[in-house]
Design an enzyme around this catalytic site. Structure first.
Site, PDB file in Angstrom:
ATOM      1  N   HIS A 114       6.258 -12.057   5.494  1.00  0.00           N
ATOM      2  CA  HIS A 114       5.989 -11.631   4.115  1.00  0.00           C
ATOM      3  C   HIS A 114       7.324 -11.324   3.463  1.00  0.00           C
ATOM      4  CE1 HIS A 114       5.718  -8.301   6.958  1.00  0.00           C
ATOM      5  NE2 HIS A 114       6.301  -7.555   6.031  1.00  0.00           N
TER       6      HIS A 114
ATOM      7  N   ASN B 285      12.000  -8.549   6.628  1.00  0.00           N
ATOM      8  CA  ASN B 285      12.389  -7.845   7.851  1.00  0.00           C
ATOM      9  C   ASN B 285      12.044  -8.765   9.024  1.00  0.00           C
ATOM     10  OD1 ASN B 285      13.142  -5.497   6.462  1.00  0.00           O
ATOM     11  ND2 ASN B 285      11.038  -4.771   6.415  1.00  0.00           N
TER      12      ASN B 285
ATOM     13  N   ILE C 199       0.826  -1.212   0.000  1.00  0.00           N
ATOM     14  CA  ILE C 199       0.000   0.000   0.000  1.00  0.00           C
ATOM     15  C   ILE C 199       0.864   1.269   0.000  1.00  0.00           C
ATOM     16  CG2 ILE C 199      -0.297   0.271   2.513  1.00  0.00           C
ATOM     17  CD1 ILE C 199      -3.336   0.598   1.924  1.00  0.00           C
TER      18      ILE C 199
ATOM     19  N   VAL D  64       4.364  -5.697  10.434  1.00  0.00           N
ATOM     20  CA  VAL D  64       3.260  -6.650  10.427  1.00  0.00           C
ATOM     21  C   VAL D  64       3.797  -8.014  10.852  1.00  0.00           C
ATOM     22  CG1 VAL D  64       1.464  -7.758   9.041  1.00  0.00           C
ATOM     23  CG2 VAL D  64       2.108  -5.371   8.572  1.00  0.00           C
TER      24      VAL D  64
HETATM   25  P1  AMP Z   1       7.193  -4.815   7.145  1.00  0.00           P
HETATM   26  O1  AMP Z   1       7.520  -3.405   7.543  1.00  0.00           O
HETATM   27  O2  AMP Z   1       8.347  -5.629   6.671  1.00  0.00           O
HETATM   28  O3  AMP Z   1       6.387  -5.514   8.239  1.00  0.00           O
HETATM   29  O4  AMP Z   1       6.264  -4.703   5.885  1.00  0.00           O
HETATM   30  C1  AMP Z   1       4.889  -4.463   6.004  1.00  0.00           C
HETATM   31  C2  AMP Z   1       4.462  -3.835   4.719  1.00  0.00           C
HETATM   32  O5  AMP Z   1       3.070  -3.970   4.618  1.00  0.00           O
HETATM   33  C3  AMP Z   1       4.785  -2.344   4.632  1.00  0.00           C
HETATM   34  O6  AMP Z   1       5.625  -2.109   3.498  1.00  0.00           O
HETATM   35  C4  AMP Z   1       3.418  -1.692   4.497  1.00  0.00           C
HETATM   36  O7  AMP Z   1       3.433  -0.614   3.601  1.00  0.00           O
HETATM   37  C5  AMP Z   1       2.561  -2.841   3.993  1.00  0.00           C
HETATM   38  N1  AMP Z   1       1.145  -2.781   4.326  1.00  0.00           N
HETATM   39  C6  AMP Z   1       0.607  -2.538   5.534  1.00  0.00           C
HETATM   40  N2  AMP Z   1      -0.737  -2.604   5.459  1.00  0.00           N
HETATM   41  C7  AMP Z   1      -1.038  -2.927   4.184  1.00  0.00           C
HETATM   42  C8  AMP Z   1      -2.258  -3.137   3.472  1.00  0.00           C
HETATM   43  N3  AMP Z   1      -3.442  -3.024   4.086  1.00  0.00           N
HETATM   44  N4  AMP Z   1      -2.204  -3.445   2.163  1.00  0.00           N
HETATM   45  C9  AMP Z   1      -1.000  -3.552   1.547  1.00  0.00           C
HETATM   46  N5  AMP Z   1       0.180  -3.369   2.162  1.00  0.00           N
HETATM   47  C10 AMP Z   1       0.167  -3.045   3.459  1.00  0.00           C
END
Ligand code: AMP
Length: 104
Positions: free
Chosen positions: A97, A84, A29, A93
């Site tokens: 991923h 990460n 996002i 999150v």
């Molecule tokens: P991390 O910081 O490695 O946990 O990556 C989490 C990623 O998820 C970040 O790059 C956010 O921009 C992305 N993110 C969080 N919420 C959403 C969402 N609802 N849809 C798509 N990406 C998201």
């Protein structure tokens, strides 16, 4: 339940690029490159440190999905893949991923 599980369950919307039985791929996002995808297992595993032996093939599948979507999107010439692990490394999150980034 993680935000990614909510996306997998269609409780909140996302831009879904690819889906198979055990993995979903969405557009980030807040993209940090021209193409920024997240390759997410449907099984909710908090961090790479929480992987179990049983997850071995799931993790391998994530990389094969990365290769497939890179080819499908014509960015296979170069891209970066990264995880990460924990907040200090930038993990926001708590559902593993794989980031796929490219500026092609
Ligand atoms: P991390 O910081 O490695 O946990 O990556 C989490 C990623 O998820 C970040 O790059 C956010 O921009 C992305 N993110 C969080 N919420 C959403 C969402 N609802 N849809 C798509 N990406 C998201």
């Amino acid at each position: 339940m993680s935000i990614f599980s909510k996306i997998i369950n269609r409780e909140i919307p996302a831009d879904i690029v690819y889906e198979q039985e055990n993995i979903i791929v969405i557009k980030d996002i807040f993209p940090k490159a021209k193409t920024h995808l997240l390759i997410i297992p449907k099984k909710e595993i908090a961090t790479i440190n929480d992987l179990q032996e049983d997850d071995r093939w799931l993790l391998a599948d994530m990389f094969f999905v990365a290769k497939k979507v890179a080819r499908d999107l014509w960015i296979e010439e170069w891209y970066k893949l990264s995880f990460n692990v924990w907040e200090k490394a930038g993990q926001e999150v708590m559902h593993i991923h794989l980031h796929l980034l490219s500026n092609i």
